[in-house]
Every structure is written in C-alpha cells, then in structure tokens.
Design a protein around this motif. Structure first.
Motif, PDB file in Angstrom:
ATOM      1  N   ALA A   1     -16.320  -7.275  18.832  1.00  0.00           N
ATOM      2  CA  ALA A   1     -15.669  -8.558  18.552  1.00  0.00           C
ATOM      3  C   ALA A   1     -15.773  -8.863  17.071  1.00  0.00           C
ATOM      4  O   ALA A   1     -16.578  -8.288  16.340  1.00  0.00           O
ATOM      5  CB  ALA A   1     -16.326  -9.667  19.373  1.00  0.00           C
ATOM      6  N   ARG A   2     -14.938  -9.800  16.650  1.00  0.00           N
ATOM      7  CA  ARG A   2     -14.957 -10.267  15.273  1.00  0.00           C
ATOM      8  C   ARG A   2     -15.278 -11.767  15.284  1.00  0.00           C
ATOM      9  O   ARG A   2     -14.598 -12.550  15.964  1.00  0.00           O
ATOM     10  CB  ARG A   2     -13.606 -10.026  14.596  1.00  0.00           C
TER      11      ARG A   2
ATOM     12  N   SER B   1     -13.242 -13.239  18.437  1.00  0.00           N
ATOM     13  CA  SER B   1     -11.994 -12.626  18.875  1.00  0.00           C
ATOM     14  C   SER B   1     -12.270 -11.202  19.339  1.00  0.00           C
ATOM     15  O   SER B   1     -13.029 -10.459  18.704  1.00  0.00           O
ATOM     16  CB  SER B   1     -10.972 -12.616  17.733  1.00  0.00           C
ATOM     17  N   PHE B   2     -11.652 -10.815  20.444  1.00  0.00           N
ATOM     18  CA  PHE B   2     -11.859  -9.486  21.016  1.00  0.00           C
ATOM     19  C   PHE B   2     -10.693  -9.175  21.945  1.00  0.00           C
ATOM     20  O   PHE B   2      -9.775  -9.995  22.116  1.00  0.00           O
ATOM     21  CB  PHE B   2     -13.194  -9.436  21.777  1.00  0.00           C
ATOM     22  N   GLU B   3     -10.730  -8.021  22.557  1.00  0.00           N
ATOM     23  CA  GLU B   3      -9.677  -7.627  23.492  1.00  0.00           C
ATOM     24  C   GLU B   3     -10.292  -7.098  24.782  1.00  0.00           C
ATOM     25  O   GLU B   3     -11.352  -6.473  24.769  1.00  0.00           O
ATOM     26  CB  GLU B   3      -8.781  -6.534  22.889  1.00  0.00           C
TER      27      GLU B   3
ATOM     28  N   ASP C   1     -19.798  -8.717   7.788  1.00  0.00           N
ATOM     29  CA  ASP C   1     -18.342  -8.656   7.906  1.00  0.00           C
ATOM     30  C   ASP C   1     -17.826  -9.339   9.156  1.00  0.00           C
ATOM     31  O   ASP C   1     -16.620  -9.307   9.431  1.00  0.00           O
ATOM     32  CB  ASP C   1     -17.879  -7.188   7.898  1.00  0.00           C
ATOM     33  N   GLY C   2     -18.732  -9.934   9.936  1.00  0.00           N
ATOM     34  CA  GLY C   2     -18.323 -10.636  11.155  1.00  0.00           C
ATOM     35  C   GLY C   2     -18.257  -9.759  12.384  1.00  0.00           C
ATOM     36  O   GLY C   2     -17.841 -10.235  13.450  1.00  0.00           O
ATOM     37  N   HIS C   3     -18.656  -8.491  12.278  1.00  0.00           N
ATOM     38  CA  HIS C   3     -18.634  -7.622  13.455  1.00  0.00           C
ATOM     39  C   HIS C   3     -19.831  -7.930  14.346  1.00  0.00           C
ATOM     40  O   HIS C   3     -20.950  -8.129  13.865  1.00  0.00           O
ATOM     41  CB  HIS C   3     -18.667  -6.146  13.046  1.00  0.00           C
TER      42      HIS C   3
END
Length: 270
Positions: A141-142, A172-174, A221-223
């Motif tokens: 995710a971010r 945010s992710f999928e 980096d938000g990961h």
C-alpha cells in the motif's frame, strides 16, 4: 515487495493467533466484563462493584462502605477516593478482590466497567474462528499523509455514542486490480496506524459491525504492507458491553476480504 513464503506467513500468523486467544481468554479481559455503567452527578451503587460512584467536572469519585476497600496503583484506598479527570479513551484499573474495576472515559462520558474472572461470557468462550492465512492478502500500500491530521467523527457500537479519532492520512492499495482507499487513524505506537473497516464478508462470515487492522510505520516514501490475515475483531464482537468505534463510511470496502478473524462462535449473545 517480495511476497512472504507460505511457511513463514503461517508460522508468524500462528504466533499472532496464540497471542490473540491469550488476550481474549485473559481473566480480566473484555470477556470478563459484567456491566457497563454510565456515571452521573448522582451517586450510584452497582451490584458487581464496591462503593457509590459519581462524576463531575473533577472526574469520577467513589465512596466506599465501612467494610469495602480497593487497590489503586497498588495502594489500598478506603472511604472516598477521587480519580481526577480521565482523558478520552484512557482509563484506570482498580483491583477489588479477584475483580478489576475499569474506570474510564468513552465518547465524552465517564464509565465504570467491572471485570470478573467468573463471568458467564468468559467461562463460555472457546475460540474465535479465522480464515487460514494466504499470501494474497499481504498487500503493498501507499500511505498519503494529510496536510494536517483530520478529526473524524464515527458512530459507536453503543447507540447514540460517538467517537472522534485523528486521521493522519489514507492508504491506497489494490485487491484483484481494483483500486481501494482506507482512512487511517493513529495507531498504538508513534507513527503506526490503525484501520477500521467492513467488507463484503461482514455479516456473512465475519462480524457485521467492524474489524480492525494494525498498520506498521510507513517508510519515508509512504510504502507499507497491509496484512489482512491479521484483521481482528473488536471487543463489541464478543460483548454488548463495549463502546467500540464503527468504521467511517469510506472504509466500507466493496470487496470480500476473506482473511483474518471470523464471527466468534459465542458472539455477544450471553
């Protein structure tokens, strides 16, 4: 992100499950709660706790009877004891014999919530079913922080009660190619996050009202990784004497997250 091996994932998940079951079976955990009492300025006595309880601008107070005593921070107290103003979502555990009396503040109200090791709900508890862990539910995710943390008002498991949580950002992710976003709240440790959500399994195989997912500190980096295998029930899945928050509307996922804990066997019917 390299996917975890099935063996590693299973081993770590089993350790997590053992910790969860130990917490749920704790003699003074949520399954031991015997009543939920809302304090007012008028003194009240409860059958499963000592003393007469009231609250006011200076916080909760108990007046103990001649033969009653409690332990607060390891110190024996008799007569009148004032707890002071308790911050929201905080609390004080008071020892009374074999019981623990939780004095806390929830949704702007002071409460007393006794916990007895011999409670019927705790004695009836066996275990919580869960989906077997699968690597497909470990998702990259971010994290996107908001310019300023946003206060988010959410409903509670108790009708008419509301909670306000600080949301520092969103994730945010999928899932199967479908883009999804979750509002994240502040976690238990600095920089960590917490997500409350429902999905298409809610009310079918998982508890209808909510599940929670702890999220580790994102990198610079938000990961960050979301491991839905560790989606857990909140106390309200086990007892009607909990004041758990419900997910904000945007956290109602339209997909089936077939991972994590399912609806408890006993649920909260006792």
């Amino acid at each position: 992100m390299s996917a975890p091996t099935v063996d590693d994932l299973t081993h770590e998940w089993q350790e997590w499950r053992r910790g969860r079951e130990a917490s749920l079976s704790d003699p003074h955990g949520f399954l031991a709660v015997t009543s939920l009492n809302w304090l007012t300025e008028e003194p009240q006595r409860f059958p499963d706790a000592p003393g007469e309880w009231s609250t006011g601008p200076e916080g909760p107070t108990v007046v103990l009877g001649p033969d009653e005593k409690i332990l607060v921070d390891g110190v024996t107290r008799i007569g009148r004891h004032a707890f002071g103003v308790i911050p929201e979502r905080d609390g004080i555990d008071v020892v009374w014999g074999e019981a623990v009396i939780e004095v806390a503040r929830r949704g702007g109200f002071d409460i007393v919530r006794p916990r007895h090791p011999d409670s019927a709900r705790l004695q009836a508890y066996t275990s919580t079913p869960a989906y077997e862990p699968q690597p497909r539910w470990v998702l990259e995710a971010r994290y996107r922080p908001f310019d300023q943390p946003r206060p988010v008002k959410v409903d509670a498991a108790v009708e008419g009660l509301e909670h306000i949580y600080q949301a520092p950002g969103e994730l945010s992710f999928e899932i199967d190619g479908q883009p999804l976003t979750l509002t994240a709240f502040e976690g238990r440790t600095p920089g960590s996050l917490l997500v409350l959500f429902t999905d298409a399994t809610s009310g079918v195989t998982t508890y209808a009202a909510n599940r929670s997912l702890p999220v580790p500190v994102p990198d610079e980096d938000g990961h960050v990784v979301l491991d839905f295998n560790r989606a857990a029930n909140l106390p309200c899945a086990y007892t009607p004497l909990a004041t758990c928050p419900l997910p904000p509307p945007e956290n109602r996922l339209p997909v089936a997250v077939e991972a994590g804990e399912k609806t408890p066997h006993q649920n909260n019917e006792i």
